[in-house]
Scaffold this active site. Structure first.
Site, PDB file in Angstrom:
ATOM      1  N   TYR A 140     -43.570 -38.088   3.100  1.00 11.78           N
ATOM      2  CA  TYR A 140     -42.346 -37.300   3.082  1.00 11.78           C
ATOM      3  C   TYR A 140     -41.102 -38.179   3.114  1.00 11.78           C
ATOM      4  O   TYR A 140     -40.033 -37.753   3.552  1.00 11.78           O
ATOM      5  CB  TYR A 140     -42.344 -36.298   4.242  1.00 11.78           C
ATOM      6  CG  TYR A 140     -43.041 -35.006   3.879  1.00 11.78           C
ATOM      7  CD1 TYR A 140     -42.309 -33.867   3.558  1.00 11.78           C
ATOM      8  CD2 TYR A 140     -44.415 -34.942   3.798  1.00 11.78           C
ATOM      9  CE1 TYR A 140     -42.936 -32.685   3.192  1.00 11.78           C
ATOM     10  CE2 TYR A 140     -45.058 -33.771   3.433  1.00 11.78           C
ATOM     11  CZ  TYR A 140     -44.310 -32.644   3.129  1.00 11.78           C
ATOM     12  OH  TYR A 140     -44.948 -31.478   2.746  1.00 11.78           O
ATOM     13  N   GLY A 259     -47.902 -27.514  -1.444  1.00 14.62           N
ATOM     14  CA  GLY A 259     -48.300 -28.870  -1.821  1.00 14.62           C
ATOM     15  C   GLY A 259     -49.199 -29.510  -0.785  1.00 14.62           C
ATOM     16  O   GLY A 259     -50.152 -30.232  -1.129  1.00 14.62           O
ATOM     17  N   ASP A 260     -48.926 -29.263   0.491  1.00 17.83           N
ATOM     18  CA  ASP A 260     -49.786 -29.798   1.552  1.00 17.83           C
ATOM     19  C   ASP A 260     -51.168 -29.162   1.497  1.00 17.83           C
ATOM     20  O   ASP A 260     -52.181 -29.848   1.685  1.00 17.83           O
ATOM     21  CB  ASP A 260     -49.149 -29.534   2.918  1.00 17.83           C
ATOM     22  CG  ASP A 260     -47.829 -30.253   3.085  1.00 17.83           C
ATOM     23  OD1 ASP A 260     -47.799 -31.481   2.930  1.00 17.83           O
ATOM     24  OD2 ASP A 260     -46.824 -29.581   3.354  1.00 17.83           O
ATOM     25  N   CYS A 261     -51.212 -27.850   1.240  1.00 17.75           N
ATOM     26  CA  CYS A 261     -52.503 -27.169   1.119  1.00 17.75           C
ATOM     27  C   CYS A 261     -53.288 -27.732  -0.058  1.00 17.75           C
ATOM     28  O   CYS A 261     -54.494 -27.988   0.049  1.00 17.75           O
ATOM     29  CB  CYS A 261     -52.286 -25.666   0.958  1.00 17.75           C
ATOM     30  SG  CYS A 261     -53.816 -24.725   0.776  1.00 17.75           S
TER      31      CYS A 261
END
Length: 473
Positions: A140, A259-261
């Site tokens: 990030y 996006g994290d999933c």
């Protein structure tokens, strides 16, 4: 390290805060909406969210991230407790907090505050990466990945590594199995690169060029560019034909955390031994379901620690569908069989059956059931593949697998109004007809295309194989 190898997530944890409310008027002193607050919630974001998602189902996950002594860091520790194992780098500063103000479920403004610099990793971090089953880097732009870069480079040589990049973050280490930028990130990461496609190109061809160029620059095995509703485009270094993996449906919901999933599901699938193409298919489907369920703001994600749950019953949707259609006064139609090699006769029967009522549910013999009925060597196609082919047909609304030789038990649960079989049967011969009558259902026979059968197709294939092996005469 002892026991099964963990999945290791490395990256920048954040604290996400959502302030929810309604806006029905503008402020008297500025053209800005007034949000009457109805609630708020806080949960881990960034690498913290990715790690929590990877740990769903009870998977052993280690999160390597930078945390400090500030209240935001304490909140992240508290929420992740019991879900993942934390290996902390010192944080010089405070943990970033991203606050969204939402009105009617839609963001009005986002406020970012806090931030710090990660310190050096210790031996525990090095050991975790050396013994990882798979590694996800959730970058990030706060440079936790940079602090651990040498260890990540070593891990990529022997471990599946997925890197979710950030335009202001660190470049992926060489040897990454997959890098997963979204469309905007791919454009930003290519900006200023000689020969890169222009900033305005949004075609699949433009993203294919970007992905292939990034794969070459990073020396990655593949770059998977996520394109929202269009799905994911998998590219390789050197170009070639990309693979487009479409989204299974249009997900209307909060995309925050999608996006994290996607990245967490991808690395978990690689850890389970799936090929990159298979892992991405699973990840696209999971990300769509995640968005549809409310995204990172879905409170169900944080109600309880992630523990193994009961196995999902793939037939549950069929029974729910039948109940819903009946409740609306519709007609539930069912048919059944082995469907070992789906051919034109099957397709015609299913299309005709669907026109009889308001939904069509296929009762599918399990592999063991097919073998008992058809003998050794059958089925030719395993039940998971048979069910997937049937479910993909536009005429089929749901598939339910049964283990018995005949479907009376599953029919007793479905209670269809109409049971359909092909014209090679008569109603009097159907053992299911009596069961249907017990609740007022009706068994019917529909016309069936002659000369089409799995046995005939298998015989033709065997004869062709023998002819190919025969010496030229």
């Amino acid at each position: 390290m002892t026991g099964p190898k963990p999945l290791v997530v490395v990256g920048d944890a954040l604290l996400d805060e959502d302030i929810e409310g309604v806006a029905t008027r503008l402020a008297p002193d500025a053209p800005a909406p007034v949000v009457d607050v109805t609630g708020d919630r806080r949960h881990p974001g960034g690498a913290g969210l990715a790690a929590a998602l990877a740990a769903r189902g009870g998977r052993d996950v280690v999160l390597v991230t930078a945390l400090g002594d500030d209240p935001a860091s304490e909140a992240v520790r508290r929420e992740l407790g019991g879900r993942v194992r934390l290996l902390e780098l010192p944080l010089h500063g405070t943990l970033p907090v991203k606050t969204r103000v939402l009105a009617g479920g839609r963001p009005v403004v986002r406020i970012d505050r806090g931030g710090g610099t990660p310190g050096e990793p210790d031996d525990a971090v090095r050991e975790a990466l050396a013994g990882a089953h798979a590694v996800l880097v959730a970058d990030y732009g706060r440079h936790t990945a940079g602090a651990v870069r040498p260890q990540l480079a070593d891990a990529a040589r022997h471990t599946p590594l997925v890197w979710d990049p950030h335009p202001r973050g660190d470049p992926p280490v060489p040897g990454a199995r997959l890098v997963t930028p979204n469309a905007a990130e791919a454009v930003a990461l290519c900006a200023g690169t000689p020969g890169a496609p222009g900033m305005s190109g949004a075609s699949l061809g433009a993203f294919a060029e970007r992905g292939a160029g990034l794969a070459e620059r990073w020396r990655a095995a593949g770059v998977a560019v996520t394109l929202g509703d269009r799905g994911v485009l998998l590219t390789r270094p050197g170009g070639g034909t990309p693979m487009l993996i479409p989204a299974p449906f249009r997900a209307d919901g909060d995309p925050c955390g999608a996006g994290d999933c996607f990245a967490a599901t991808t690395v978990a699938a690689l850890a389970d031994g799936l090929l990159p193409e298979e892992a991405l298919q699973r990840a696209v489907a999971e990300a769509a379901a995640f968005v549809a369920a409310g995204g990172a703001g879905n409170p169900d994600l944080w109600h309880a620690p992630a523990v193994p749950g009961p196995a999902h019953d793939p037939a549950a949707g069929a029974f729910e569908l039948a109940e819903g259609v009946r409740a609306r006064g519709g007609t539930v139609v069912a048919t059944g069989g082995c469907f070992d090699l789906v051919h034109a006769g099957h397709v015609g029967l299913l299309e005709s059956a669907r026109r009889v009522g308001d939904c069509l549910i296929v009762c599918l013999n399990s592999d063991a059931s097919v073998m008992r009925r058809k003998g050794a060597g059958r089925p030719l196609t395993p039940v998971a593949d048979r069910a997937r082919v049937l479910a993909a047909l536009g005429s089929v609304d749901a598939v339910v697998v049964f283990e018995e030789d005949t479907p009376e038990v599953v029919l007793g649960r479905l209670r269809p109004d109409v049971w359909v079989k092909g014209g090679d049967y008569s109603v009097q011969e159907l053992p299911e007809a009596e069961v249907l009558r017990s609740w007022g259902g009706q068994a019917v026979v529909l016309p069936y295309l002659d000369g089409r059968s799995t046995t005939l197709l298998a015989r033709r294939a065997a004869e062709a194989a023998i002819a190919l092996r025969a010496p030229d005469g």
